[in-house]
Design an enzyme around this catalytic site. Structure first.
Site, PDB file in Angstrom:
ATOM      1  N   GLU A 111      -1.976  -0.553  -8.545  1.00 55.52           N
ATOM      2  CA  GLU A 111      -3.564  -1.036  -8.789  1.00 55.52           C
ATOM      3  C   GLU A 111      -4.119   0.497  -8.376  1.00 55.52           C
ATOM      4  O   GLU A 111      -3.424   0.989  -7.786  1.00 55.52           O
ATOM      5  CB  GLU A 111      -3.718  -2.240  -8.179  1.00 55.52           C
ATOM      6  CG  GLU A 111      -5.092  -2.140  -7.558  1.00 55.52           C
ATOM      7  CD  GLU A 111      -5.860  -3.512  -6.499  1.00 55.52           C
ATOM      8  OE1 GLU A 111      -6.166  -3.465  -6.087  1.00 55.52           O
ATOM      9  OE2 GLU A 111      -4.426  -4.148  -6.544  1.00 55.52           O
ATOM     10  N   ASP A 151      -6.093 -12.086   1.257  1.00 54.34           N
ATOM     11  CA  ASP A 151      -6.243 -12.737   2.658  1.00 54.34           C
ATOM     12  C   ASP A 151      -6.212 -11.937   3.463  1.00 54.34           C
ATOM     13  O   ASP A 151      -5.724 -11.877   4.686  1.00 54.34           O
ATOM     14  CB  ASP A 151      -4.261 -11.679   2.311  1.00 54.34           C
ATOM     15  CG  ASP A 151      -4.311 -10.112   2.394  1.00 54.34           C
ATOM     16  OD1 ASP A 151      -5.797  -9.849   2.025  1.00 54.34           O
ATOM     17  OD2 ASP A 151      -3.039  -9.684   2.723  1.00 54.34           O
ATOM     18  N   LYS A 162       1.001  -1.383  -0.330  1.00 56.10           N
ATOM     19  CA  LYS A 162      -0.017   0.250  -0.234  1.00 56.10           C
ATOM     20  C   LYS A 162       0.909   1.113  -0.003  1.00 56.10           C
ATOM     21  O   LYS A 162       1.772   1.521   0.305  1.00 56.10           O
ATOM     22  CB  LYS A 162      -0.842   0.152   1.243  1.00 56.10           C
ATOM     23  CG  LYS A 162      -2.051  -1.227   1.303  1.00 56.10           C
ATOM     24  CD  LYS A 162      -3.056  -1.191   0.393  1.00 56.10           C
ATOM     25  CE  LYS A 162      -4.304  -1.936   0.160  1.00 56.10           C
ATOM     26  NZ  LYS A 162      -5.551  -2.015  -0.921  1.00 56.10           N
ATOM     27  N   LYS A 204     -14.662  -7.501  -6.405  1.00 55.59           N
ATOM     28  CA  LYS A 204     -14.648  -7.943  -4.894  1.00 55.59           C
ATOM     29  C   LYS A 204     -16.244  -8.423  -5.238  1.00 55.59           C
ATOM     30  O   LYS A 204     -16.921  -7.583  -5.758  1.00 55.59           O
ATOM     31  CB  LYS A 204     -14.809  -7.003  -4.116  1.00 55.59           C
ATOM     32  CG  LYS A 204     -12.512  -6.561  -4.554  1.00 55.59           C
ATOM     33  CD  LYS A 204     -12.627  -5.253  -3.506  1.00 55.59           C
ATOM     34  CE  LYS A 204     -10.313  -4.462  -3.385  1.00 55.59           C
ATOM     35  NZ  LYS A 204     -10.482  -4.219  -3.155  1.00 55.59           N
ATOM     36  N   CYS A 255     -10.886  -8.592  -2.151  1.00 53.86           N
ATOM     37  CA  CYS A 255     -11.150  -8.051  -0.662  1.00 53.86           C
ATOM     38  C   CYS A 255     -11.172  -7.389  -0.088  1.00 53.86           C
ATOM     39  O   CYS A 255     -10.448  -6.597  -0.189  1.00 53.86           O
ATOM     40  CB  CYS A 255     -11.118  -9.790   0.005  1.00 53.86           C
ATOM     41  SG  CYS A 255      -9.840  -9.106   1.029  1.00 53.86           S
TER      42      CYS A 255
END
Length: 326
Positions: A200, A297, A149, A245, A273
């Site tokens: 992403e 995860d 992230k 998702k 997720c």
């Protein structure tokens, strides 16, 4: 006659989960139970503030849908009754579970699919200072893929630190809408140098039309920009990978159709997720065949998972047991 019950649950995380928009220390989820008097079925969803959701609001949505579900509305009817989001997801997944239990089969049998194979999930590293992210990467360097992230182009030093600490691990970088187009142009070649597999959601939703025609040196993935099939045409012109998702799509029913359309367009599929328990991850396992990236995860980030939960050895997730879902 059916009966629907919804409740919220709090599941502490092992440590703070930090992304560009802030930090969380618990997974606050909504669970739906639908019973026909014999079978008890469940679905879990995670209300997400980024999409204007909170737990009280999602519980209110579910309560408004209760009469229709208890009167026998099926999954196709639910698509017409409710917008995509966490409320519809929790109900939809519970309906899948109920249908499988009533038929005495597994959920994938309902659509004529083989059981999902075990899959390796990404493991997410929260945003932190480079030294802290390097330490986390060292502890997880044997995992096949790490997802980092970041919150801006200045986090390049953290990516470099993670790459040095985990030289053999595949890397994904998730910006969560935190970059400008100029940031992206500067950062993309550096990520290629660091052998990052995919970046992403670099730009904010509503500002990513500029990606159309941009020849990115690194594959770009859509997350916040893609919820349902209605978003796919625009995303296909801007991204090479999309993250499906259940909470965004509003359930497994829409997500299965979306994943099929993603593959038909020749895009790479990522199955992602929110941070939840194994009950939220289990239906998403049905999306994993053919996915290039799997990011389920959530249970690995919790201080403890629900029982029974998914069997996860290292980063390998087994198909869900019937006692959990489906």
């Amino acid at each position: 006659m059916r009966r629907l019950v919804a409740r919220d649950e709090r599941w502490p995380l092992r440590e703070a989960f930090v992304i560009a928009r802030g930090a969380k220390r618990q997974a606050h989820v909504v669970v739906v139970e639908i019973t026909d008097g014999v079978h008890h079925a469940h679905g879990e969803a995670v209300p997400y503030a980024r999409y204007g959701e909170d737990v009280p609001g999602v519980l209110a949505q579910i309560d408004a849908l209760r009469p229709a579900i208890e009167a026998g509305a099926d999954r196709e009817a639910l698509l017409r009754l409710a917008p995509p989001g966490a409320a519809r997801n929790a109900i939809d997944c519970a309906l899948w579970d109920l249908e499988a239990k009533q038929a005495g089969v597994r959920a994938w049998d309902l659509v004529g699919r083989p059981p999902p194979s075990p899959v390796k999930t990404c493991y997410t590293l929260s945003r932190a200072a480079p030294a802290a992210m390097a330490k986390a990467a060292t502890a997880n360097a044997r995992r096949p893929m790490l997802k980092l992230k970041i919150a801006g182009a200045d986090d390049l030093a953290a990516v470099e630190a993670v790459r040095a600490a985990a030289p053999r691990t595949r890397l994904i970088v998730d910006a969560n809408e935190s970059l400008s187009f100029e940031d992206l142009q500067r950062l993309a070649p550096e990520l290629v140098r660091l052998d990052v597999q995919m970046l992403e959601q670099p730009l904010p939703v509503g500002e990513d039309a500029v990606l159309q025609g941009y020849e990115s040196p690194i594959p770009l993935g859509a997350d916040e920009s893609l919820h349902t099939r209605a978003d796919l045409e625009a995303c296909a012109a801007r991204y090479t990978c999309v993250n499906v998702k259940l909470d965004k799509a509003g359930g497994l029913t829409e997500a299965l159709a979306l994943a099929q359309d993603v593959r038909a367009r020749g895009l790479d599929l990522m199955v992602g997720c929110m941070v939840g328990t194994s009950l939220a991850m289990a239906p998403a396992m049905m999306l994993t065949p053919g996915a290039r990236f799997v990011d389920l995860d959530g249970p690995l980030l919790l201080a403890r998972d629900r029982e029974p939960g998914l069997s996860i050895l290292g980063s390998m997730i087994e198909p869900p047991p019937a006692g959990l879902w489906g």
